[in-house]
Design a protein around this motif. Structure first.
Motif, PDB file in Angstrom:
ATOM      1  N   PRO A 149       1.452  -2.803  -6.302  1.00 41.70           N
ATOM      2  CA  PRO A 149       0.881  -1.784  -5.416  1.00 41.70           C
ATOM      3  C   PRO A 149      -0.611  -2.031  -5.175  1.00 41.70           C
ATOM      4  N   ARG A 150      -1.051  -1.771  -3.999  1.00 35.86           N
ATOM      5  CA  ARG A 150      -2.463  -1.904  -3.607  1.00 35.86           C
ATOM      6  C   ARG A 150      -2.921  -0.565  -3.049  1.00 35.86           C
ATOM      7  N   THR A 151      -4.212  -0.412  -2.886  1.00 35.06           N
ATOM      8  CA  THR A 151      -4.730   0.814  -2.288  1.00 35.06           C
ATOM      9  C   THR A 151      -5.230   0.519  -0.882  1.00 35.06           C
ATOM     10  N   TRP A 152      -5.227   1.555  -0.077  1.00 33.27           N
ATOM     11  CA  TRP A 152      -5.765   1.435   1.273  1.00 33.27           C
ATOM     12  C   TRP A 152      -7.268   1.211   1.162  1.00 33.27           C
TER      13      TRP A 152
ATOM     14  N   TRP B 215      -9.803   2.434   2.655  1.00 32.62           N
ATOM     15  CA  TRP B 215     -10.614   3.633   2.717  1.00 32.62           C
ATOM     16  C   TRP B 215     -10.389   4.551   1.513  1.00 32.62           C
ATOM     17  N   LYS B 216      -9.440   4.230   0.646  1.00 31.96           N
ATOM     18  CA  LYS B 216      -9.183   5.044  -0.542  1.00 31.96           C
ATOM     19  C   LYS B 216      -9.755   4.422  -1.812  1.00 31.96           C
ATOM     20  N   ARG B 217     -10.398   3.282  -1.695  1.00 31.39           N
ATOM     21  CA  ARG B 217     -10.982   2.654  -2.876  1.00 31.39           C
ATOM     22  C   ARG B 217     -12.169   3.468  -3.358  1.00 31.39           C
ATOM     23  N   GLU B 218     -12.294   3.499  -4.676  1.00 34.03           N
ATOM     24  CA  GLU B 218     -13.417   4.247  -5.242  1.00 34.03           C
ATOM     25  C   GLU B 218     -14.714   3.504  -4.972  1.00 34.03           C
TER      26      GLU B 218
ATOM     27  N   LYS C 278       5.532   4.837  -4.275  1.00 37.16           N
ATOM     28  CA  LYS C 278       6.417   5.883  -3.736  1.00 37.16           C
ATOM     29  C   LYS C 278       7.294   5.386  -2.593  1.00 37.16           C
TER      30      LYS C 278
ATOM     31  N   ARG D 160       0.810  -1.205   0.000  1.00 36.87           N
ATOM     32  CA  ARG D 160       0.000   0.000   0.000  1.00 36.87           C
ATOM     33  C   ARG D 160       0.853   1.269   0.000  1.00 36.87           C
TER      34      ARG D 160
END
Length: 188
Positions: free
Chosen positions: A173-176, A178-181, A101, A97
């Motif tokens: 890479p993955r998303t958090w 709470w940040k998923r659309e 970066k 996550r």
């Protein structure tokens, strides 16, 4: 995964430092566990630690001091050994996550959470139960490991940053959560 299991084993070769009457030695092997999660990701990092633990259970003397076999799993350090699984999992999950970066400060915090908090979360209560030590006293006794573990966290993050810069995409890479659309409802 086999390479990281071998790395964890090799980091036990320098031996262990036992401070006072501590039943749990200070080793470099936790560094290998943290690196496995930070470089391989949650699944492969977990599996590399699991492979290492299976080799120890099979009797190979891979733990610091040449320890191995089933007797290790009834000793006071078994909780830390099992905590390595959770530690690699947490570090790998968070690293995916933090990519692409891989900022230093969040990486330090997540690696400390996985490599210290998660490992101690399993290690300290099992140590207390096996030795008959009150939990608070076992927790206070574990603080002797903290400075070395913090150094291992810093080394892990610096190495992982370099590896992920050199080999982008090593961990997808993955998303958090709470940040998923959020899915948009179709309009009528």
């Amino acid at each position: 995964m086999a390479v990281f299991a071998a790395l964890i084993a090799a980091l036990g070769l320098p031996g262990a430092l036992t401070i006072g009457g501590a039943a749990v030695p200070i080793t470099f092997q936790t560094l290998g566990v943290m690196l496995a999660g930070a470089i391989l990701g949650a699944r492969k990092g977990f599996l590399s630690v699991l492979l290492f633990i299976a080799l120890v259970a099979a009797g190979l003397p891979l733990l610091s001091g040449g320890r191995g076999g089933l007797g290790v799993f009834v000793g006071p350090s078994v909780g830390y050994l099992l905590g390595w699984l959770l530690g690699a999992l947490v570090i790998g999950w968070a690293t995916a996550r933090l990519l692409p970066k891989y900022r230093i400060l969040p990486a330090l915090l997540w690696t400390a959470f996985g490599g210290i908090v998660a490992v101690y979360l399993v290690g300290v209560p099992l140590f207390a139960a096996i030795t008959g030590t009150p939990l608070g006293l076992a927790l206070a006794g574990s603080l002797v490991f903290l400075p070395g573990d913090v150094v291992k966290v810093v080394i892990t993050v610096l190495v992982a940053k370099g590896v992920h810069r050199a080999w982008p995409g090593l961990i997808a890479p993955r998303t958090w959560p709470w940040k998923r659309e959020k899915p948009v409802a179709p309009s009528a």
